[in-house]
Design a protein around this motif. Structure first.
Motif, PDB file in Angstrom:
ATOM      1  N   ILE A  44       3.652  -5.614   4.825  1.00  0.00           N
ATOM      2  CA  ILE A  44       4.442  -6.699   4.244  1.00  0.00           C
ATOM      3  C   ILE A  44       5.766  -6.127   3.754  1.00  0.00           C
ATOM      4  N   SER A  45       6.743  -6.992   3.599  1.00  0.00           N
ATOM      5  CA  SER A  45       8.039  -6.544   3.099  1.00  0.00           C
ATOM      6  C   SER A  45       7.948  -6.281   1.596  1.00  0.00           C
ATOM      7  N   GLU A  46       8.861  -5.498   1.113  1.00  0.00           N
ATOM      8  CA  GLU A  46       8.891  -5.212  -0.332  1.00  0.00           C
ATOM      9  C   GLU A  46       9.132  -6.493  -1.124  1.00  0.00           C
ATOM     10  N   GLU A  47       9.900  -7.419  -0.555  1.00  0.00           N
ATOM     11  CA  GLU A  47      10.152  -8.708  -1.213  1.00  0.00           C
ATOM     12  C   GLU A  47       8.846  -9.483  -1.412  1.00  0.00           C
ATOM     13  N   MET A  48       7.988  -9.493  -0.394  1.00  0.00           N
ATOM     14  CA  MET A  48       6.678 -10.150  -0.511  1.00  0.00           C
ATOM     15  C   MET A  48       5.802  -9.419  -1.525  1.00  0.00           C
ATOM     16  N   ALA A 106       4.716  -3.930  -5.389  1.00  0.00           N
ATOM     17  CA  ALA A 106       5.755  -3.035  -4.875  1.00  0.00           C
ATOM     18  C   ALA A 106       5.876  -1.764  -5.715  1.00  0.00           C
ATOM     19  N   LEU A 107       5.427  -1.794  -6.969  1.00  0.00           N
ATOM     20  CA  LEU A 107       5.532  -0.634  -7.852  1.00  0.00           C
ATOM     21  C   LEU A 107       4.224   0.145  -7.969  1.00  0.00           C
ATOM     22  N   ALA A 108       3.202  -0.227  -7.215  1.00  0.00           N
ATOM     23  CA  ALA A 108       1.889   0.439  -7.297  1.00  0.00           C
ATOM     24  C   ALA A 108       1.956   1.838  -6.701  1.00  0.00           C
ATOM     25  N   ASN A 109       1.092   2.713  -7.198  1.00  0.00           N
ATOM     26  CA  ASN A 109       0.990   4.068  -6.673  1.00  0.00           C
ATOM     27  C   ASN A 109       0.240   4.063  -5.347  1.00  0.00           C
ATOM     28  N   THR A 110       0.682   4.907  -4.424  1.00  0.00           N
ATOM     29  CA  THR A 110       0.034   5.025  -3.122  1.00  0.00           C
ATOM     30  C   THR A 110      -1.379   5.586  -3.281  1.00  0.00           C
ATOM     31  N   GLY A 111      -2.333   4.963  -2.603  1.00  0.00           N
ATOM     32  CA  GLY A 111      -3.705   5.433  -2.618  1.00  0.00           C
ATOM     33  C   GLY A 111      -4.558   4.934  -3.770  1.00  0.00           C
ATOM     34  N   GLU A 112      -3.970   4.227  -4.693  1.00  0.00           N
ATOM     35  CA  GLU A 112      -4.697   3.723  -5.863  1.00  0.00           C
ATOM     36  C   GLU A 112      -5.122   2.276  -5.629  1.00  0.00           C
ATOM     37  N   GLU A 113      -6.415   1.981  -5.824  1.00  0.00           N
ATOM     38  CA  GLU A 113      -6.907   0.612  -5.640  1.00  0.00           C
ATOM     39  C   GLU A 113      -6.561  -0.223  -6.865  1.00  0.00           C
ATOM     40  N   ASN A 114      -6.054  -1.413  -6.631  1.00  0.00           N
ATOM     41  CA  ASN A 114      -5.647  -2.315  -7.712  1.00  0.00           C
ATOM     42  C   ASN A 114      -6.289  -3.675  -7.515  1.00  0.00           C
ATOM     43  N   LEU A 115      -6.387  -4.411  -8.596  1.00  0.00           N
ATOM     44  CA  LEU A 115      -6.930  -5.762  -8.570  1.00  0.00           C
ATOM     45  C   LEU A 115      -5.765  -6.753  -8.588  1.00  0.00           C
ATOM     46  N   ILE A 116      -5.783  -7.712  -7.685  1.00  0.00           N
ATOM     47  CA  ILE A 116      -4.722  -8.725  -7.629  1.00  0.00           C
ATOM     48  C   ILE A 116      -4.946  -9.709  -8.776  1.00  0.00           C
ATOM     49  N   ARG A 117      -3.945  -9.863  -9.625  1.00  0.00           N
ATOM     50  CA  ARG A 117      -4.038 -10.775 -10.764  1.00  0.00           C
ATOM     51  C   ARG A 117      -3.497 -12.162 -10.428  1.00  0.00           C
ATOM     52  N   VAL A 135      -6.706  -4.436  -3.584  1.00  0.00           N
ATOM     53  CA  VAL A 135      -5.630  -4.067  -2.668  1.00  0.00           C
ATOM     54  C   VAL A 135      -5.236  -2.618  -2.946  1.00  0.00           C
ATOM     55  N   THR A 136      -4.974  -1.870  -1.874  1.00  0.00           N
ATOM     56  CA  THR A 136      -4.572  -0.476  -1.986  1.00  0.00           C
ATOM     57  C   THR A 136      -3.307  -0.263  -1.170  1.00  0.00           C
ATOM     58  N   VAL A 137      -2.283   0.359  -1.767  1.00  0.00           N
ATOM     59  CA  VAL A 137      -1.064   0.695  -1.036  1.00  0.00           C
ATOM     60  C   VAL A 137      -1.351   1.946  -0.216  1.00  0.00           C
ATOM     61  N   VAL A 138      -1.175   1.851   1.092  1.00  0.00           N
ATOM     62  CA  VAL A 138      -1.410   2.982   1.991  1.00  0.00           C
ATOM     63  C   VAL A 138      -0.128   3.790   2.157  1.00  0.00           C
ATOM     64  N   ALA A 139       0.988   3.102   2.361  1.00  0.00           N
ATOM     65  CA  ALA A 139       2.272   3.775   2.559  1.00  0.00           C
ATOM     66  C   ALA A 139       3.406   2.801   2.270  1.00  0.00           C
ATOM     67  N   ASN A 144      10.936   2.391   4.448  1.00  0.00           N
ATOM     68  CA  ASN A 144      11.997   1.530   4.968  1.00  0.00           C
ATOM     69  C   ASN A 144      11.926   0.091   4.472  1.00  0.00           C
ATOM     70  N   GLY A 145      11.556  -0.103   3.209  1.00  0.00           N
ATOM     71  CA  GLY A 145      11.511  -1.446   2.655  1.00  0.00           C
ATOM     72  C   GLY A 145      10.264  -2.228   3.006  1.00  0.00           C
ATOM     73  N   ASN A 146       9.323  -1.608   3.705  1.00  0.00           N
ATOM     74  CA  ASN A 146       8.049  -2.249   4.031  1.00  0.00           C
ATOM     75  C   ASN A 146       6.912  -1.492   3.365  1.00  0.00           C
ATOM     76  N   ILE A 147       5.841  -2.197   3.085  1.00  0.00           N
ATOM     77  CA  ILE A 147       4.695  -1.598   2.422  1.00  0.00           C
ATOM     78  C   ILE A 147       3.454  -1.893   3.260  1.00  0.00           C
ATOM     79  N   ILE A 148       2.687  -0.859   3.540  1.00  0.00           N
ATOM     80  CA  ILE A 148       1.428  -1.019   4.266  1.00  0.00           C
ATOM     81  C   ILE A 148       0.317  -0.979   3.233  1.00  0.00           C
TER      82      ILE A 148
END
Length: 69
Positions: A59-63, A4-15, A38-42, A45-49
């Motif tokens: 997915i929801s921000e909670e997930m 939920a705190l990742a930067n948009t457009g940056e590819e990250n590795l799921i730990r 995983v990469t955050v696209v957008a 409104n509390g949802n993350i693509i």
């Protein structure tokens, strides 16, 4: 750090994928597995693509807080 705190457009590795066994199983079925990319696209409104395994998933921000990168 949670996804939920990742930067948009940056590819990250799921730990790690946290939560109850049911939630972990659901997220793994969507493609969120340890060692995967995983990469955050957008975020809106509390949802993350995110882009995971060549597909986009909302997915929801909670997930997203249960997925550690």
């Amino acid at each position: 750090m949670p996804l939920a705190l990742a930067n948009t457009g940056e590819e990250n590795l799921i730990r790690k994928v946290g939560g109850s066994p049911e939630i972990r199983k659901h997220l793994e079925a969507l493609g969120f597995v340890a060692g995967g990319a995983v990469t955050v696209v957008a975020a809106m409104n509390g949802n993350i693509i995110v882009r995971v395994k060549e597909s986009r998933v909302a997915i929801s921000e909670e997930m997203a807080r249960r997925i550690m990168i």
